[in-house]
Design a protein around this motif. Structure first.
Motif, PDB file in Angstrom:
ATOM      1  N   LEU A  23      13.128  27.405 -10.717  1.00 28.47           N
ATOM      2  CA  LEU A  23      13.936  26.303 -11.230  1.00 28.47           C
ATOM      3  C   LEU A  23      13.509  24.927 -10.739  1.00 28.47           C
ATOM      4  CD1 LEU A  23      16.360  25.557 -13.008  1.00 28.47           C
ATOM      5  CD2 LEU A  23      17.738  25.652 -10.937  1.00 28.47           C
ATOM      6  N   TRP A  24      13.420  24.747  -9.424  1.00 31.13           N
ATOM      7  CA  TRP A  24      13.130  23.402  -8.916  1.00 31.13           C
ATOM      8  C   TRP A  24      11.750  22.926  -9.344  1.00 31.13           C
ATOM      9  CZ3 TRP A  24      17.667  22.245  -8.746  1.00 31.13           C
ATOM     10  CH2 TRP A  24      18.630  22.887  -7.996  1.00 31.13           C
ATOM     11  N   GLY A  25      10.769  23.807  -9.382  1.00 32.20           N
ATOM     12  CA  GLY A  25       9.438  23.415  -9.846  1.00 32.20           C
ATOM     13  C   GLY A  25       9.442  23.017 -11.312  1.00 32.20           C
ATOM     14  N   HIS A  26      10.182  23.763 -12.111  1.00 29.43           N
ATOM     15  CA  HIS A  26      10.289  23.456 -13.543  1.00 29.43           C
ATOM     16  C   HIS A  26      10.915  22.076 -13.743  1.00 29.43           C
ATOM     17  CE1 HIS A  26      10.978  24.062 -17.821  1.00 29.43           C
ATOM     18  NE2 HIS A  26      12.231  23.701 -17.628  1.00 29.43           N
ATOM     19  N   ILE A  27      12.015  21.830 -13.069  1.00 29.17           N
ATOM     20  CA  ILE A  27      12.702  20.538 -13.202  1.00 29.17           C
ATOM     21  C   ILE A  27      11.803  19.404 -12.718  1.00 29.17           C
ATOM     22  CG2 ILE A  27      14.709  19.175 -12.471  1.00 29.17           C
ATOM     23  CD1 ILE A  27      15.325  21.538 -14.432  1.00 29.17           C
ATOM     24  N   LYS A  28      11.174  19.601 -11.576  1.00 30.49           N
ATOM     25  CA  LYS A  28      10.298  18.563 -11.025  1.00 30.49           C
ATOM     26  C   LYS A  28       9.163  18.228 -11.994  1.00 30.49           C
ATOM     27  CE  LYS A  28       7.236  17.483  -7.221  1.00 30.49           C
ATOM     28  NZ  LYS A  28       6.543  17.984  -6.054  1.00 30.49           N
ATOM     29  N   ASN A  29       8.556  19.253 -12.584  1.00 33.71           N
ATOM     30  CA  ASN A  29       7.463  19.010 -13.529  1.00 33.71           C
ATOM     31  C   ASN A  29       7.904  18.162 -14.712  1.00 33.71           C
ATOM     32  OD1 ASN A  29       5.564  20.434 -12.051  1.00 33.71           O
ATOM     33  ND2 ASN A  29       5.910  22.338 -13.161  1.00 33.71           N
ATOM     34  N   LEU A  30       9.145  18.305 -15.118  1.00 32.15           N
ATOM     35  CA  LEU A  30       9.630  17.560 -16.274  1.00 32.15           C
ATOM     36  C   LEU A  30      10.089  16.143 -15.944  1.00 32.15           C
ATOM     37  CD1 LEU A  30      11.626  20.353 -18.127  1.00 32.15           C
ATOM     38  CD2 LEU A  30       9.354  19.467 -18.678  1.00 32.15           C
ATOM     39  N   ASP A  36      10.034   5.870 -11.671  1.00 29.32           N
ATOM     40  CA  ASP A  36      10.285   4.430 -11.633  1.00 29.32           C
ATOM     41  C   ASP A  36      11.609   4.043 -12.279  1.00 29.32           C
ATOM     42  OD1 ASP A  36       7.875   4.076 -10.359  1.00 29.32           O
ATOM     43  OD2 ASP A  36       6.776   3.721 -12.217  1.00 29.32           O
ATOM     44  N   GLY A  37      12.326   5.015 -12.809  1.00 24.00           N
ATOM     45  CA  GLY A  37      13.584   4.716 -13.488  1.00 24.00           C
ATOM     46  C   GLY A  37      14.717   4.440 -12.518  1.00 24.00           C
ATOM     47  N   THR A  38      15.811   4.001 -13.079  1.00 22.35           N
ATOM     48  CA  THR A  38      17.009   3.765 -12.274  1.00 22.35           C
ATOM     49  C   THR A  38      17.625   5.108 -11.892  1.00 22.35           C
ATOM     50  OG1 THR A  38      18.497   3.758 -14.169  1.00 22.35           O
ATOM     51  CG2 THR A  38      17.467   1.641 -13.575  1.00 22.35           C
ATOM     52  N   GLN A  39      18.601   5.062 -11.017  1.00 19.98           N
ATOM     53  CA  GLN A  39      19.279   6.292 -10.620  1.00 19.98           C
ATOM     54  C   GLN A  39      19.938   6.950 -11.838  1.00 19.98           C
ATOM     55  OE1 GLN A  39      22.185   5.833  -7.510  1.00 19.98           O
ATOM     56  NE2 GLN A  39      22.499   8.021  -7.321  1.00 19.98           N
ATOM     57  N   ALA A  40      20.536   6.161 -12.695  1.00 20.80           N
ATOM     58  CA  ALA A  40      21.182   6.699 -13.897  1.00 20.80           C
ATOM     59  C   ALA A  40      20.147   7.334 -14.828  1.00 20.80           C
ATOM     60  CB  ALA A  40      21.948   5.599 -14.622  1.00 20.80           C
ATOM     61  N   GLU A  41      18.983   6.702 -14.954  1.00 22.10           N
ATOM     62  CA  GLU A  41      17.924   7.262 -15.799  1.00 22.10           C
ATOM     63  C   GLU A  41      17.392   8.569 -15.220  1.00 22.10           C
ATOM     64  OE1 GLU A  41      16.103   3.146 -17.702  1.00 22.10           O
ATOM     65  OE2 GLU A  41      15.386   3.840 -15.752  1.00 22.10           O
ATOM     66  N   MET A  42      17.260   8.623 -13.905  1.00 24.75           N
ATOM     67  CA  MET A  42      16.807   9.868 -13.264  1.00 24.75           C
ATOM     68  C   MET A  42      17.832  10.977 -13.463  1.00 24.75           C
ATOM     69  SD  MET A  42      13.806   9.841 -12.081  1.00 24.75           S
ATOM     70  CE  MET A  42      13.846  11.310 -11.090  1.00 24.75           C
ATOM     71  N   ARG A  43      19.081  10.647 -13.300  1.00 26.54           N
ATOM     72  CA  ARG A  43      20.143  11.640 -13.501  1.00 26.54           C
ATOM     73  C   ARG A  43      20.077  12.182 -14.931  1.00 26.54           C
ATOM     74  NH1 ARG A  43      24.552   9.058 -11.431  1.00 26.54           N
ATOM     75  NH2 ARG A  43      24.223  10.116  -9.471  1.00 26.54           N
ATOM     76  N   GLU A  44      19.912  11.304 -15.892  1.00 27.02           N
ATOM     77  CA  GLU A  44      19.813  11.718 -17.295  1.00 27.02           C
ATOM     78  C   GLU A  44      18.569  12.581 -17.520  1.00 27.02           C
ATOM     79  OE1 GLU A  44      20.857  12.365 -21.108  1.00 27.02           O
ATOM     80  OE2 GLU A  44      22.084  11.384 -19.583  1.00 27.02           O
ATOM     81  N   ALA A  45      17.450  12.207 -16.914  1.00 26.62           N
ATOM     82  CA  ALA A  45      16.216  12.987 -17.051  1.00 26.62           C
ATOM     83  C   ALA A  45      16.392  14.390 -16.468  1.00 26.62           C
ATOM     84  CB  ALA A  45      15.061  12.269 -16.361  1.00 26.62           C
ATOM     85  N   ILE A  46      17.081  14.480 -15.350  1.00 23.74           N
ATOM     86  CA  ILE A  46      17.322  15.789 -14.724  1.00 23.74           C
ATOM     87  C   ILE A  46      18.213  16.643 -15.616  1.00 23.74           C
ATOM     88  CG2 ILE A  46      18.441  16.938 -12.768  1.00 23.74           C
ATOM     89  CD1 ILE A  46      17.385  14.510 -11.064  1.00 23.74           C
ATOM     90  N   LEU A  47      19.256  16.052 -16.159  1.00 29.25           N
ATOM     91  CA  LEU A  47      20.128  16.803 -17.072  1.00 29.25           C
ATOM     92  C   LEU A  47      19.358  17.274 -18.303  1.00 29.25           C
ATOM     93  CD1 LEU A  47      23.403  14.686 -16.875  1.00 29.25           C
ATOM     94  CD2 LEU A  47      22.994  16.963 -15.920  1.00 29.25           C
ATOM     95  N   GLU A  48      18.513  16.412 -18.840  1.00 28.93           N
ATOM     96  CA  GLU A  48      17.689  16.799 -19.988  1.00 28.93           C
ATOM     97  C   GLU A  48      16.755  17.953 -19.617  1.00 28.93           C
ATOM     98  OE1 GLU A  48      15.611  13.331 -21.351  1.00 28.93           O
ATOM     99  OE2 GLU A  48      17.470  12.298 -21.902  1.00 28.93           O
ATOM    100  N   ALA A  49      16.192  17.894 -18.424  1.00 24.26           N
ATOM    101  CA  ALA A  49      15.288  18.957 -17.975  1.00 24.26           C
ATOM    102  C   ALA A  49      16.030  20.287 -17.858  1.00 24.26           C
ATOM    103  CB  ALA A  49      14.648  18.573 -16.640  1.00 24.26           C
ATOM    104  N   PHE A  50      17.231  20.256 -17.307  1.00 21.78           N
ATOM    105  CA  PHE A  50      18.019  21.491 -17.214  1.00 21.78           C
ATOM    106  C   PHE A  50      18.310  22.051 -18.601  1.00 21.78           C
ATOM    107  CE2 PHE A  50      18.815  20.614 -12.761  1.00 21.78           C
ATOM    108  CZ  PHE A  50      18.962  21.888 -12.233  1.00 21.78           C
ATOM    109  N   ASN A  51      18.519  21.181 -19.555  1.00 26.38           N
ATOM    110  CA  ASN A  51      18.822  21.633 -20.915  1.00 26.38           C
ATOM    111  C   ASN A  51      17.624  22.264 -21.619  1.00 26.38           C
ATOM    112  OD1 ASN A  51      21.563  21.030 -20.927  1.00 26.38           O
ATOM    113  ND2 ASN A  51      21.191  18.902 -21.478  1.00 26.38           N
ATOM    114  N   THR A  52      16.436  22.152 -21.040  1.00 22.79           N
ATOM    115  CA  THR A  52      15.262  22.792 -21.645  1.00 22.79           C
ATOM    116  C   THR A  52      15.164  24.270 -21.278  1.00 22.79           C
ATOM    117  OG1 THR A  52      13.721  22.348 -19.813  1.00 22.79           O
ATOM    118  CG2 THR A  52      13.963  20.622 -21.522  1.00 22.79           C
ATOM    119  N   ILE A  53      15.947  24.703 -20.313  1.00 20.57           N
ATOM    120  CA  ILE A  53      15.865  26.098 -19.863  1.00 20.57           C
ATOM    121  C   ILE A  53      16.594  26.992 -20.860  1.00 20.57           C
ATOM    122  CG2 ILE A  53      16.441  27.726 -18.028  1.00 20.57           C
ATOM    123  CD1 ILE A  53      16.260  25.281 -16.113  1.00 20.57           C
TER     124      ILE A  53
END
Length: 85
Positions: A23-30, A36-53
């Motif tokens: 899991l963590w490797g998959h999320i990190k790769n995505l 360089d994004g804001t904290q809110a952008e990173m949070r959104e990117a992480i949520l999007e990455a989880f949704n790819t599973i």
């Protein structure tokens, strides 16, 4: 399981924890390209990455836990990731 129990279990074995070996490797790769994004952008990117599973990905990641456990015991708790391939 744990210290003093009749079941000997390797302490904090990342090779037996799907969160660590998949899991963590998959999320990190995505999300690592978005550092360089804001904290809110990173949070959104992480949520999007989880949704790819997908359920299939989760199944594939967990289906070999028996093999991983057997190898861990065979190697007496030492690193065994190289033996999975």
């Amino acid at each position: 399981m744990g210290r003093g129990s009749p079941i000997i279990w390797p302490a904090r074995s990342p090779d037996l924890n799907v969160l660590d070996y998949f899991l963590w490797g998959h999320i990190k790769n995505l999300v690592e390209h978005r550092r360089d994004g804001t904290q809110a952008e990173m949070r959104e990117a992480i949520l999007e990455a989880f949704n790819t599973i997908t359920p299939e990905m989760a199944y594939r990641a967990t289906r070999n836990i028996t093999r991983r456990t057997e190898l861990c015991l065979q190697e007496r708790g030492r690193h065994f990731e190289q033996l999975l391939h």
